[in-house]
Design a protein around this motif. Structure first.
Motif, PDB file in Angstrom:
ATOM      1  N   UNK A 141       0.812  -1.221   0.000  1.00  0.00           N
ATOM      2  CA  UNK A 141       0.000   0.000   0.000  1.00  0.00           C
ATOM      3  C   UNK A 141       0.846   1.271   0.000  1.00  0.00           C
ATOM      4  N   UNK A 142       2.184   1.126  -0.046  1.00  0.00           N
ATOM      5  CA  UNK A 142       3.070   2.278  -0.160  1.00  0.00           C
ATOM      6  C   UNK A 142       3.488   2.890   1.158  1.00  0.00           C
ATOM      7  N   UNK A 143       3.178   2.253   2.279  1.00  0.00           N
ATOM      8  CA  UNK A 143       3.510   2.824   3.582  1.00  0.00           C
ATOM      9  C   UNK A 143       4.389   1.893   4.400  1.00  0.00           C
ATOM     10  N   UNK A 144       5.072   2.506   5.367  1.00  0.00           N
ATOM     11  CA  UNK A 144       5.750   1.794   6.443  1.00  0.00           C
ATOM     12  C   UNK A 144       4.959   2.065   7.712  1.00  0.00           C
ATOM     13  N   UNK A 145       4.826   1.062   8.560  1.00  0.00           N
ATOM     14  CA  UNK A 145       4.107   1.259   9.818  1.00  0.00           C
ATOM     15  C   UNK A 145       4.936   0.691  10.962  1.00  0.00           C
ATOM     16  N   UNK A 146       4.917   1.399  12.085  1.00  0.00           N
ATOM     17  CA  UNK A 146       5.656   0.977  13.270  1.00  0.00           C
ATOM     18  C   UNK A 146       4.663   0.636  14.371  1.00  0.00           C
ATOM     19  N   UNK A 147       4.776  -0.585  14.888  1.00  0.00           N
ATOM     20  CA  UNK A 147       3.917  -1.049  15.969  1.00  0.00           C
ATOM     21  C   UNK A 147       4.683  -1.067  17.287  1.00  0.00           C
ATOM     22  N   UNK A 148       4.002  -0.670  18.348  1.00  0.00           N
ATOM     23  CA  UNK A 148       4.523  -0.805  19.702  1.00  0.00           C
ATOM     24  C   UNK A 148       4.035  -2.148  20.235  1.00  0.00           C
ATOM     25  N   UNK A 149       4.946  -3.112  20.371  1.00  0.00           N
ATOM     26  CA  UNK A 149       4.557  -4.452  20.804  1.00  0.00           C
ATOM     27  C   UNK A 149       4.264  -4.515  22.297  1.00  0.00           C
ATOM     28  N   UNK A 150       4.758  -3.538  23.057  1.00  0.00           N
ATOM     29  CA  UNK A 150       4.430  -3.495  24.480  1.00  0.00           C
ATOM     30  C   UNK A 150       2.952  -3.206  24.687  1.00  0.00           C
ATOM     31  N   UNK A 151       2.437  -2.266  23.895  1.00  0.00           N
ATOM     32  CA  UNK A 151       1.043  -1.862  24.041  1.00  0.00           C
ATOM     33  C   UNK A 151       0.139  -2.510  23.004  1.00  0.00           C
ATOM     34  N   UNK A 152       0.746  -3.171  22.017  1.00  0.00           N
ATOM     35  CA  UNK A 152      -0.051  -3.845  21.004  1.00  0.00           C
ATOM     36  C   UNK A 152      -0.829  -2.899  20.121  1.00  0.00           C
ATOM     37  N   UNK A 153      -0.188  -1.822  19.671  1.00  0.00           N
ATOM     38  CA  UNK A 153      -0.914  -0.854  18.845  1.00  0.00           C
ATOM     39  C   UNK A 153       0.020  -0.201  17.830  1.00  0.00           C
ATOM     40  N   UNK A 154      -0.582   0.352  16.794  1.00  0.00           N
ATOM     41  CA  UNK A 154       0.134   1.106  15.769  1.00  0.00           C
ATOM     42  C   UNK A 154       0.473   2.492  16.305  1.00  0.00           C
ATOM     43  N   UNK A 155       1.731   2.925  16.121  1.00  0.00           N
ATOM     44  CA  UNK A 155       2.105   4.259  16.600  1.00  0.00           C
ATOM     45  C   UNK A 155       2.552   5.197  15.481  1.00  0.00           C
ATOM     46  N   UNK A 207       7.333   6.772  24.850  1.00  0.00           N
ATOM     47  CA  UNK A 207       7.057   8.213  24.789  1.00  0.00           C
ATOM     48  C   UNK A 207       5.647   8.575  24.353  1.00  0.00           C
ATOM     49  N   UNK A 208       4.815   7.582  23.960  1.00  0.00           N
ATOM     50  CA  UNK A 208       3.489   7.915  23.447  1.00  0.00           C
ATOM     51  C   UNK A 208       2.382   7.328  24.312  1.00  0.00           C
ATOM     52  N   UNK A 209       2.613   7.231  25.612  1.00  0.00           N
ATOM     53  CA  UNK A 209       1.579   6.714  26.505  1.00  0.00           C
ATOM     54  C   UNK A 209       0.354   7.620  26.457  1.00  0.00           C
ATOM     55  N   UNK A 210      -0.807   6.982  26.383  1.00  0.00           N
ATOM     56  CA  UNK A 210      -2.042   7.755  26.445  1.00  0.00           C
ATOM     57  C   UNK A 210      -2.560   8.223  25.111  1.00  0.00           C
ATOM     58  N   UNK A 211      -1.851   7.944  24.012  1.00  0.00           N
ATOM     59  CA  UNK A 211      -2.315   8.369  22.693  1.00  0.00           C
ATOM     60  C   UNK A 211      -2.777   7.151  21.914  1.00  0.00           C
ATOM     61  N   UNK A 212      -4.006   7.145  21.484  1.00  0.00           N
ATOM     62  CA  UNK A 212      -4.567   5.976  20.813  1.00  0.00           C
ATOM     63  C   UNK A 212      -4.390   6.027  19.307  1.00  0.00           C
ATOM     64  N   UNK A 213      -4.156   7.218  18.743  1.00  0.00           N
ATOM     65  CA  UNK A 213      -4.049   7.343  17.302  1.00  0.00           C
ATOM     66  C   UNK A 213      -2.588   7.297  16.876  1.00  0.00           C
ATOM     67  N   UNK A 214      -2.361   6.759  15.669  1.00  0.00           N
ATOM     68  CA  UNK A 214      -1.001   6.725  15.147  1.00  0.00           C
ATOM     69  C   UNK A 214      -0.639   8.079  14.553  1.00  0.00           C
ATOM     70  N   UNK A 215       0.656   8.325  14.450  1.00  0.00           N
ATOM     71  CA  UNK A 215       1.162   9.585  13.914  1.00  0.00           C
ATOM     72  C   UNK A 215       1.527   9.381  12.453  1.00  0.00           C
ATOM     73  N   UNK A 216       1.000  10.233  11.581  1.00  0.00           N
ATOM     74  CA  UNK A 216       1.297  10.165  10.153  1.00  0.00           C
ATOM     75  C   UNK A 216       2.514  11.035   9.862  1.00  0.00           C
ATOM     76  N   UNK A 217       3.504  10.457   9.165  1.00  0.00           N
ATOM     77  CA  UNK A 217       4.701  11.205   8.784  1.00  0.00           C
ATOM     78  C   UNK A 217       4.864  11.092   7.281  1.00  0.00           C
ATOM     79  N   UNK A 218       4.810  12.229   6.594  1.00  0.00           N
ATOM     80  CA  UNK A 218       4.938  12.259   5.138  1.00  0.00           C
ATOM     81  C   UNK A 218       6.021  13.258   4.768  1.00  0.00           C
ATOM     82  N   UNK A 219       7.240  12.789   4.454  1.00  0.00           N
ATOM     83  CA  UNK A 219       8.335  13.713   4.128  1.00  0.00           C
ATOM     84  C   UNK A 219       8.072  14.547   2.887  1.00  0.00           C
ATOM     85  N   UNK A 220       7.118  14.136   2.043  1.00  0.00           N
ATOM     86  CA  UNK A 220       6.853  14.899   0.819  1.00  0.00           C
ATOM     87  C   UNK A 220       6.294  16.279   1.123  1.00  0.00           C
TER      88      UNK A 220
END
Length: 482
Positions: free
Chosen positions: A249-263, A335-348
């Motif tokens: 799909x053209x993206x890289x995604x990073x998961x936090x395995x401690x919290x079991x969520x996409x960051x 560093x992202x405790x308490x945030x449920x949504x992932x952060x979008x990073x687009x260098x373009x």
């Protein structure tokens, strides 16, 4: 939301391949980055600014995988030309072809001590090689379809493999047997790997999923469906706390395995992302895509001492105690405790970097076979390693003088005092060299013949077993009829 400085950032792109980038891997010192491509070439990129890149020519078809050895003295590549090549990453491009597979080779992976190599192929087999002797040791062949990937566990005792037969198998490398198998009925896995502690395996699915399995309890621990396309590759951070994925799909995604969520969701490639890898210390990661680009990123994660990681893997070999559940998820602050949504990073969306030029590329053709990795130990035996070449001030880019052919000639002239030719080092006459090459070619043919006979023997055994089972059924039916 975390500040900009805490988020992963794109350091720079590398452009030099002419087709999709199929694999990336950092050198142990993180001074260089290797990439493989469908354009048939391997590239080694120096991470220092304004430094030359080196293109290694040897395979005759697409290169599907690349990896540095743990000490950085060798590099292995797999190709659709059915060969595996071991390279000495120096300017002479010395390489040795390992031939036994009868179909395209999909992946290559060194053991933690660099003594063994495991490869996966479309011939439905997994093969384990001796790096020092450069010969096939044994084959594993219980998959019923193309084998996409095979990886050693961190301690080298297990091998994980995934196939288009929709299974992930765990093998005992010492006893050469399959000890466990995970089946995914939704789709097959494109990639498989162990976590740093060796207690879990992760599979990257063609059905858009990422699954984390506990190999001791035979249990699915985590299941991510965060991509909109097939997942082609994954890489664990050395801490084991984070997992990065590359997708069609053209993206890289990073998961936090401690919290079991996409960051994090990272954009940057124009088209499918085919490969991704963390550096050995975890401070950087690289990705390769169908757009023929290699992107270098900086992480915000803790860094690790690669030598200490290797020591932990070696110590694990000498202990009989099984790993504990806490080995799966080492506890550390996030560093992202308490945030449920992932952060979008687009260098373009950032300002285009007009200061960083594409590195000039020097072509290095594959030369003669090398006899053993012992000749890669550095300048003490007359061989200057690629790492030393890349760090030399003599190899810096001179824009006004650069051209591909003249640069290669000048490069060889500059390092000639430190690098002798193979014939000079070992005193072999051309006639003897040709005779040795002919012997090696005949041995390659013999190895291939043995591999084919081995496969036919396996098929014969399967047929014989089937005949015996049918005979047993017929005898039972005859007795029941009486």
């Amino acid at each position: 939301m975390a500040s900009v400085l805490e988020d992963p950032i794109l350091i720079r792109p590398f452009k030099g391949h002419k087709a999709a980038v199929t694999g990336v891997d950092f050198s142990p010192t993180t001074t260089a980055l290797a990439s493989s491509s469908l354009d048939r070439f391997l590239m080694i990129w120096n991470l220092k600014p304004q430094s030359r890149a080196f293109r290694f020519v040897g395979h005759v078809e697409a290169v599907t995988s690349v990896q540095f050895s743990p000490d950085g003295h060798l590099m292995a590549s797999a190709s659709q030309d059915r060969t595996v090549r071991l390279w000495i990453p120096c300017i002479h491009g010395e390489s040795s072809a390992l031939k036994a597979h009868t179909s395209p080779v999909r992946s290559v992976n060194f053991s933690h001590d660099g003594q063994f190599l495991v490869t996966a192929s479309n011939d439905k087999s997994i093969k384990v090689w001796s790096v020092h002797r450069q010969r096939l040791l044994f084959s594993l062949s219980q998959h019923t379809h193309w084998v996409r990937c095979a990886k050693f566990s961190p301690d080298g005792r297990l091998i994980a493999s995934c196939s288009e037969d929709k299974t992930v198998k765990i093998w005992d490398a010492a006893n050469k047997i399959c000890i466990d198998s995970f089946t995914d009925y939704e789709g097959f896995a494109n990639y498989v790997d162990f976590n740093p502690s060796g207690t879990c395996v992760v599979s990257a699915g063609s059905n858009h999923t990422v699954k984390l399995w506990d190999i001791r309890m035979n249990k699915l621990l985590q299941h991510y469906r965060v991509h909109r396309g097939g997942v082609n590759c994954v890489s664990f951070h050395p801490s084991g706390n984070y997992l990065i994925t590359a997708s069609t799909d053209g993206t890289l995604k990073i998961m936090d395995l401690l919290e079991g969520r996409l960051i994090y969701t990272l954009h940057g490639h124009k088209g499918p992302v085919l490969s991704v890898a963390f550096s050995k210390r975890g401070e950087k990661f690289a990705s390769g895509g169908a757009d023929a680009q290699v992107l270098l990123w900086k992480t915000n994660f803790d860094t690790f001492n690669y030598k200490e990681v290797l020591k932990q893997h070696i110590r694990r070999i000498h202990t009989d105690d099984p790993p504990h559940l806490l080995d799966i998820y080492p506890r550390s602050p996030h560093p992202h405790d308490g945030h449920s949504q992932s952060i979008e990073i687009d260098p373009s969306f950032d300002v285009t970097d007009t200061q960083t030029l594409d590195p000039p590329v020097v072509d290095i053709s594959s030369s003669v076979y090398f006899s053993s990795p012992s000749r890669t130990t550095g300048s003490s035996n007359g061989v200057s390693s690629f790492k030393d070449d890349m760090s030399s001030e003599d190899l810096r880019y001179r824009p006004a003088l650069f051209s591909p052919t003249s640069s290669r000639r000048r490069l060889e002239d500059e390092v000639e005092p430190a690098v002798c030719t193979v014939d000079k080092r070992i005193g072999i006459s051309p006639a003897l060299g040709n005779a040795l090459e002919h012997i090696v070619e005949q041995l390659d043919v013999l190895t291939l013949t043995i591999s084919i006979l081995e496969q036919r023997l396996t098929l014969t055994e399967d047929k014989l077993k089937e005949c015996l089972e049918n005979q047993h059924k017929m005898l039972l039916q005859a007795r029941q009829g009486k």
